[in-house]
Design a protein around this motif. Structure first.
Motif, PDB file in Angstrom:
ATOM      1  N   SER A  88       0.450   1.005  -4.585  1.00 49.12           N
ATOM      2  CA  SER A  88       1.181   2.160  -4.086  1.00 49.12           C
ATOM      3  C   SER A  88       2.616   2.117  -4.588  1.00 49.12           C
ATOM      4  CB  SER A  88       1.182   2.188  -2.557  1.00 49.12           C
ATOM      5  OG  SER A  88       1.936   1.096  -2.046  1.00 49.12           O
TER       6      SER A  88
ATOM      7  N   GLU B 286       5.216   2.427  -2.680  1.00 45.73           N
ATOM      8  CA  GLU B 286       5.969   1.621  -1.716  1.00 45.73           C
ATOM      9  C   GLU B 286       5.890   0.144  -2.070  1.00 45.73           C
ATOM     10  OE1 GLU B 286       5.224   5.516  -0.221  1.00 45.73           O
ATOM     11  OE2 GLU B 286       3.798   4.004  -0.936  1.00 45.73           O
ATOM     12  N   GLU B 287       4.695  -0.331  -2.433  1.00 49.82           N
ATOM     13  CA  GLU B 287       4.525  -1.735  -2.806  1.00 49.82           C
ATOM     14  C   GLU B 287       5.343  -2.052  -4.065  1.00 49.82           C
ATOM     15  OE1 GLU B 287       0.844  -4.877  -3.598  1.00 49.82           O
ATOM     16  OE2 GLU B 287       0.661  -2.795  -4.270  1.00 49.82           O
ATOM     17  N   TYR B 288       5.309  -1.153  -5.014  1.00 56.09           N
ATOM     18  CA  TYR B 288       6.070  -1.328  -6.250  1.00 56.09           C
ATOM     19  C   TYR B 288       7.571  -1.395  -5.973  1.00 56.09           C
ATOM     20  CZ  TYR B 288       8.613   0.357 -10.385  1.00 56.09           C
ATOM     21  OH  TYR B 288       9.535   0.517 -11.400  1.00 56.09           O
ATOM     22  N   LEU B 289       8.071  -0.471  -5.157  1.00 56.52           N
ATOM     23  CA  LEU B 289       9.518  -0.400  -4.917  1.00 56.52           C
ATOM     24  C   LEU B 289      10.021  -1.626  -4.166  1.00 56.52           C
ATOM     25  CD1 LEU B 289       9.912   3.384  -4.052  1.00 56.52           C
ATOM     26  CD2 LEU B 289      10.665   2.217  -6.134  1.00 56.52           C
ATOM     27  N   ASN B 290       9.174  -2.260  -3.381  1.00 53.89           N
ATOM     28  CA  ASN B 290       9.571  -3.480  -2.683  1.00 53.89           C
ATOM     29  C   ASN B 290       9.871  -4.610  -3.668  1.00 53.89           C
ATOM     30  OD1 ASN B 290       9.980  -4.926  -0.173  1.00 53.89           O
ATOM     31  ND2 ASN B 290       8.114  -6.055  -0.674  1.00 53.89           N
TER      32      ASN B 290
ATOM     33  N   LYS C 247      13.180  -3.329  -6.226  1.00 49.00           N
ATOM     34  CA  LYS C 247      14.554  -3.483  -5.733  1.00 49.00           C
ATOM     35  C   LYS C 247      15.127  -4.846  -6.109  1.00 49.00           C
ATOM     36  CE  LYS C 247      13.231  -5.179  -1.139  1.00 49.00           C
ATOM     37  NZ  LYS C 247      12.997  -4.818   0.267  1.00 49.00           N
TER      38      LYS C 247
ATOM     39  N   CYS D 280      18.141  -0.803   0.671  1.00 49.60           N
ATOM     40  CA  CYS D 280      17.972   0.640   0.508  1.00 49.60           C
ATOM     41  C   CYS D 280      18.628   1.104  -0.788  1.00 49.60           C
ATOM     42  CB  CYS D 280      18.576   1.362   1.711  1.00 49.60           C
ATOM     43  SG  CYS D 280      18.170   3.124   1.835  1.00 49.60           S
TER      44      CYS D 280
ATOM     45  N   VAL E 290      16.355   0.010  -3.734  1.00 50.57           N
ATOM     46  CA  VAL E 290      15.236   0.921  -3.958  1.00 50.57           C
ATOM     47  C   VAL E 290      15.722   2.166  -4.698  1.00 50.57           C
ATOM     48  CG1 VAL E 290      13.548   2.436  -2.833  1.00 50.57           C
ATOM     49  CG2 VAL E 290      13.875   0.099  -2.005  1.00 50.57           C
TER      50      VAL E 290
ATOM     51  N   SER F 100       8.383   3.526 -12.156  1.00 47.22           N
ATOM     52  CA  SER F 100       7.646   4.248 -11.125  1.00 47.22           C
ATOM     53  C   SER F 100       6.937   5.474 -11.681  1.00 47.22           C
ATOM     54  CB  SER F 100       8.582   4.652  -9.986  1.00 47.22           C
ATOM     55  OG  SER F 100       9.715   5.336 -10.472  1.00 47.22           O
TER      56      SER F 100
ATOM     57  N   VAL G 220      11.548  11.883  -4.967  1.00 50.01           N
ATOM     58  CA  VAL G 220      11.653  10.640  -4.194  1.00 50.01           C
ATOM     59  C   VAL G 220      13.056  10.064  -4.326  1.00 50.01           C
ATOM     60  CG1 VAL G 220      10.759   8.294  -3.910  1.00 50.01           C
ATOM     61  CG2 VAL G 220       9.188  10.155  -4.434  1.00 50.01           C
TER      62      VAL G 220
ATOM     63  N   GLN H 115      15.715   9.286  -1.374  1.00 51.94           N
ATOM     64  CA  GLN H 115      16.212   7.927  -1.185  1.00 51.94           C
ATOM     65  C   GLN H 115      17.731   7.911  -1.164  1.00 51.94           C
ATOM     66  OE1 GLN H 115      14.345   5.355  -0.427  1.00 51.94           O
ATOM     67  NE2 GLN H 115      15.998   3.844  -0.371  1.00 51.94           N
TER      68      GLN H 115
END
Length: 326
Positions: A172, A174-178, A181, A215, A218, A243, A265, A269
């Motif tokens: 996902s 979300e998993e990638y952005l974790n 960052k 934040c 990300v 992404s 997105v 953000q």
């Protein structure tokens, strides 16, 4: 604390430009001169690495990424920052073109160069060996100025050097952005804000501010992905960390739709970062160092967006043909 920066007027830029404040270091000419001299001293003239490095600074002092991102840094510390980051960028550029197994092994060796106990390890007489020796020298000079601040930079850099081991086919966004960052180097660059300004935060304060810096990380990852996509989409590598690439593959989207999705997105953000910033600035009981750090995180974000938005590296992506500079 003395003010080392001046504001940049962004009113002429498109309405979609970032809402972060943008400032630039008052010693921008000296910083730019040092940057170019360092590139000339550490990269073979007319080599691919030399051309690509110079291309990043083609717009002169007013578009120097260091003067924009660390606009309140002490000048002497800024020069060490530039030496450190140019070296890690050089490592990252080379690693991107290596098979993942080789890149991980070389990152581990570079990581050990931040620890004196490995200084007896033999160093090859090649470009990588030169980077090892330079890293050791930079380490010693940074520690001599601020040993405690150096430990924060070292720990953030070690995490970054090992991040390639966590790259995979993410399930996902979300998993990638974790992971992104960290991969984008946000922890290193924000630790340099503190180090170059002599800001000392307690462990409790660092834990308190971490959700905000995460934040920003990300947002920075999304912003870099969006701005650099035209450049990265043809980059020769076995791992595209972007992404847009992820949502194209994961959700079977055409490129144009994926670009539009990530732009949306990214805007949301940025809104989250600004909301958190407003909340933090309205709080009472924060230390002077914390307030200065929060303010400079905003300058850092604004400066990076401004640079990505206008830099020829992204507005006119260079070729990956080693015989060409553009």
């Amino acid at each position: 604390m003395a003010c080392n920066s001046v504001p940049i007027d962004t009113s002429h830029l498109p309405y979609c430009f970032t809402r972060f404040p943008v400032r630039i270091h008052k010693d921008k000419e000296e910083i730019h001169r040092f940057t170019l001299e360092l590139i000339d001293a550490t990269k073979k003239e007319d080599s691919k690495a030399h051309k690509h490095s110079l291309y990043k600074y083609a717009f002169g002092p007013d578009m120097n990424i260091y003067s924009l991102s660390w606009c309140e840094a002490e000048l002497d510390k800024m020069k060490l920052l530039i030496d450190f980051i140019e070296l890690t960028w050089a490592h990252d550029d080379v690693a991107e073109e290596e098979p993942l197994e080789n890149a991980v092994a070389e990152s581990e060796r570079l990581c050990r160069a931040m620890y004196e106990e490995y200084d007896d390890e033999p160093v090859a007489d090649n470009g990588f060996g030169l980077r090892i020796r330079r890293f050791r020298d930079i380490r010693d000079r940074m520690k001599a100025i601020d040993a405690v601040g150096w430990l924060e930079i070292r720990d953030a850099t070690e995490e970054w050097l090992h991040i390639d081991t966590k790259l995979k086919d993410f399930e996902s966004l979300e998993e990638y952005l974790n992971i992104r960052k960290v991969h984008v180097g946000n922890k290193i660059t924000t630790s340099f804000i503190r180090w170059t300004m002599g800001i000392r935060l307690s462990e409790a304060e660092l834990a308190f501010i971490e959700p905000y810096t995460d934040c920003i990380g990300v947002w920075l990852g999304l912003m870099n992905d969006y701005m650099s996509w035209k450049r990265e989409r043809t980059q020769p590598t076995d791992r595209v960390v972007n992404s847009i690439h992820l949502v194209m593959n994961r959700y079977n989207l055409p490129e144009e739709a994926a670009v539009d999705m990530i732009r949306g997105v990214l805007v949301r953000q940025e809104g989250k970062v600004l909301e958190m910033s407003e909340d933090l600035n309205g709080r009472t009981g924060l230390s002077t160092g914390m307030r200065i750090y929060i303010q400079n995180l905003e300058y850092y974000a604004g400066g990076l967006f401004y640079w990505h938005f206008l830099a020829p590296r992204y507005t006119k992506p260079q070729s990956f043909d080693p015989e060409r500079a553009d």
